[in-house]
Design an enzyme around this catalytic site. Sequence first.
Site, mmCIF file in Angstrom:
data_model
loop_
_atom_site.group_PDB
_atom_site.id
_atom_site.type_symbol
_atom_site.label_atom_id
_atom_site.label_comp_id
_atom_site.label_asym_id
_atom_site.label_seq_id
_atom_site.Cartn_x
_atom_site.Cartn_y
_atom_site.Cartn_z
ATOM 1 N N LYS B 79 19.471 54.699 17.575
ATOM 2 C CA LYS B 79 18.048 54.794 17.932
ATOM 3 C C LYS B 79 17.315 55.645 16.891
ATOM 4 C CE LYS B 79 15.108 56.004 21.950
ATOM 5 N NZ LYS B 79 15.139 56.578 23.307
ATOM 6 N N SER B 154 12.900 53.770 26.747
ATOM 7 C CA SER B 154 12.455 53.717 25.369
ATOM 8 C C SER B 154 13.509 53.222 24.383
ATOM 9 C CB SER B 154 11.972 55.093 24.932
ATOM 10 O OG SER B 154 13.047 56.027 24.947
ATOM 11 N N SER B 178 15.752 56.314 29.709
ATOM 12 C CA SER B 178 15.557 55.527 28.490
ATOM 13 C C SER B 178 16.803 54.849 27.925
ATOM 14 C CB SER B 178 14.923 56.389 27.405
ATOM 15 O OG SER B 178 13.554 56.549 27.676
#
Lengths: 488, 492
Positions: B79, B154, B178
């Site tokens: 990420k 996210s 997330s």
Amino acid sequence: MANVYETVIGLEVHVELATQTKIFCGCSTAFGGAPNTHTCPVCTGMPGTLPVLNRQVVEHAIAVGLATNCSIAAHCRFDRKNYFYPDNPQNYQISQLYQPICRDGYVEIDVQTPEGDRRDAAETDNRKRVRIHEIHMEEDAGKLIHDGESGRSLVDYNRAGVPLIEIVSEPDMRSAEEVIAYLEKLRTTIQYLGASDCKLQEGSMRADVNLSVREVGVQTLGTRTEMKNLNSFHAIRNAIAGERERQIRLLEAGEQVVQETRRWDDAKGVSYSMRSKEDAQDYRYFPEPDLAPLHIDDTWIAQIRARQPELREARMERYQRTYALPMYDIRLLTDSKQLSDLFEETVACGAQPKKVSNWLMGEALRLLRERDMDPEEICFTPEHLAALIGLVEQKEITNTVAKEVFAVMFTQGVDPRRYVEENGLKTLQDADALRRVAAQVLADNPQSVADYRNGKEKAISFLVGQTMKAMKGQADPLKVREILQSML
Amino acid sequence: MDILQYTAVELAECIRHRKIGTVEALEAVWQRIDAEEAKWNCYITVEREKALKRAATLQRRIEAGEQIGPFAGVPFAVKDNLCTKGIRTTCGSRMLEQFVPTYSAAAVERLEAAGAVIIGKTNMDEFAMGSTTETSYFGVTHNPCDPACVPGGSSGGSAAAVAAGECFAALGTDTGGSVRQPASHCGVVGLKPTYGTVSRYGLVSYASSMDQIGPLGRDVRDCAAILDVIAGRDDRDATSVDRGEQTGFKAALRQDVEGMRIGVPADYFTEGLQPGVRKAVQDAAEVFRANGAVVEYFDLGLTQYVVPAYYTIAAAEASSNLERFDGIKYGYRAQDIGTLHALYQKTRSEGFGAEVKRRILLGTFVLSTGYYDAYYLKAQRVRTRIRRAFDEAFANYDVLLGPVAPTTAPRLGESLSDPLQMYLQDIYTISANLTGMPAISVPCGTDEKGLPVGLQLMGDRLAEGTLLRAAYTYEQAVKTERERNVSDKERG
């Protein structure tokens, strides 16, 4: 009819702690590196970096707290103080607001003739207690450098993250003298602890003065102002006098003192408003989530207490007991830990205490002042000072020569024995040679000889001086006098 | 068989036994990315050259007989809020569009030490603020299960990349769900470990007291094996926990829930829960029962306070954490500015997107003088109460079971128009972040539209072992077609 006012002063003192590394990262705290060389991703606020507390900072803070009679918090934590400024890499400073490490302490200061009202602070004889509200730990900011030529501002983060403690007093002081006595007390205490070198000029100790005035007898506090940028005792003294006057002038004119932060310009002797309470920023303090709460157990405190070195007061008492020195000497010697350490080490080498004291208070302090140096910059060793004193005692050199040798020791740290040897400075013991020089002096100064013979006893001093001069100081003046007397 | 069908653990096994080369595995991923990335937009940055070089080096070392690590040669995605030395790390924001860190996150270092090949940085909601990956400055990511839907967020890019076969496994971060929620929406497994288990060093902070890094993978075993690698005390993170002997999560995987006490908060099955999700989750509970677990519905309480407490605390921390992005030191800087104040104002106005600004404003407000007690402190008190409620629940149960999200993946563009509604979608995932406990999302079938549903299992703090055993047992019991095929062939 003029009112009588008293000044009410509280101090916020920032002290830079003497750790090897910064408070939240492993960067060096050394002074004076090239800009941004003592930095890493943590102390420059790079994304994703986290603070890790330096244990030594906590120990220094506890040590200062214990020495100033504070209670040490079993649980404390850090808070973020949020404000935007380029010297602050994260745009928040990690400090302590809600749960500081030390609370409710005091120090005792010696005060001169009482002046004004002192009902707030406990007081016995000429000692006064200044209460400490709290001591908290925090990080220093970086430094902005404004380049006038290019109109640019540059940032140096070498100081960012240098550990500080802030010592907040209660408004217990009533005069500049008390403020300076309080600061001196903090300075020597912290220096003896080895927690900081506390140099006002270099910024390792900084004081903000909170000052208000009120008519004598009034119980409530007046509106206070905070003064910053005070980097010498001289500036503090002037700023207090200036601000007291300014506030009284306002009140006498029927105006009000505005609560604000003011900047003292010592060169001009005036203060300027920096920001008023209305402009004050909302720092939005909240607990620092990147650092776990700090638990300080009794064992840890006990360990630090056990390691606590002898502080100045204890040392002064010991000097009285052990060395029978006059109080004047003791005060001067112990004012600096370095000087008093040097004193003790020299005595330990076998030198007579009062003689050591005389050398340190006389020649050493004189040379320090002359060269604008601090005692920690002294480079001669206690052994050498003891040896020098020994040379004088054994009449190997005269006092005059000794001072000359001391000056060289002071700057170059030479061994006095070798220096005396190599430069042929030993007192001349050869009586015949002395007699020859004395005869020459008598021949050269018939007027003085006549004066002496006519009963002017003092004339002999001049002749002794002339002989000593001719001997380049390498003679025992008593012996010279003796010889001259016998020859006259 | 197709290399992309393997789990990360299986691929590592094949590479170790030299059945598959590291470059070969990498090229399989490149082919998939070349073919499909334009459709999904999983990645912000793809690092082909670096990855190829590293894969080749690893292959030589493997051939030289070196023991490298459990994931030697396995392509991973990371990420984009996890710092990667020499690879730009944007946090999905214009503010850090050009930011290249000089250091790697601890979790990335550990993953690389285990032999992983990092192939790219995945798309995400800007600074991890969002539940759809639509707030990214680098465009939306589409859900590989249905391109008209969001992948969740996210960590939407990481979840989509795993689902689309554009990597074998990925790291995400979970502050309010997330990792788990996008895993749920994309039909993969996502694990949020106990707070402090994985070092946050190098994770660009959103809400420090809740941020935690976690793996996204094809199955529970991958997630457990990745956690084994990335977990561990780190001196650079003061909130990192020393779990001592408590590692070996992969080894703890057993198909056994006999007598395990599973609590199902009845509060989670009220209105607002999509019927298809409700059914899938309740069916999953029955699977546990059928495998010998004791499953009980109970009243957890305080559920309606979870979202407001979370958004108050997270926004407060975020407002402070994001202060460092000011245009002075790195990142975006606005042009043509006269004063310092204007530099701050313009840089932050232009560098941050709407959702980030909304949360900074909210956080600034709740910390302001006069509001701190009423909002921030109150939220912290609520947090303590919620933690207590969960402590009580874990006195009775080994694992809690519920949905990950009230609905399956929303359609693109649906969520951002009503932020409050979007925040309410986090209701099931947030508690694990407020309390620090571990939680996992495991696929549990599909809804009426055929979109994947995630089952959430929550464990007590530091009890990943039990949590993973429950998840593994469930997964084995309802093994999907694909996994059966792969493992059958592997064993065959």
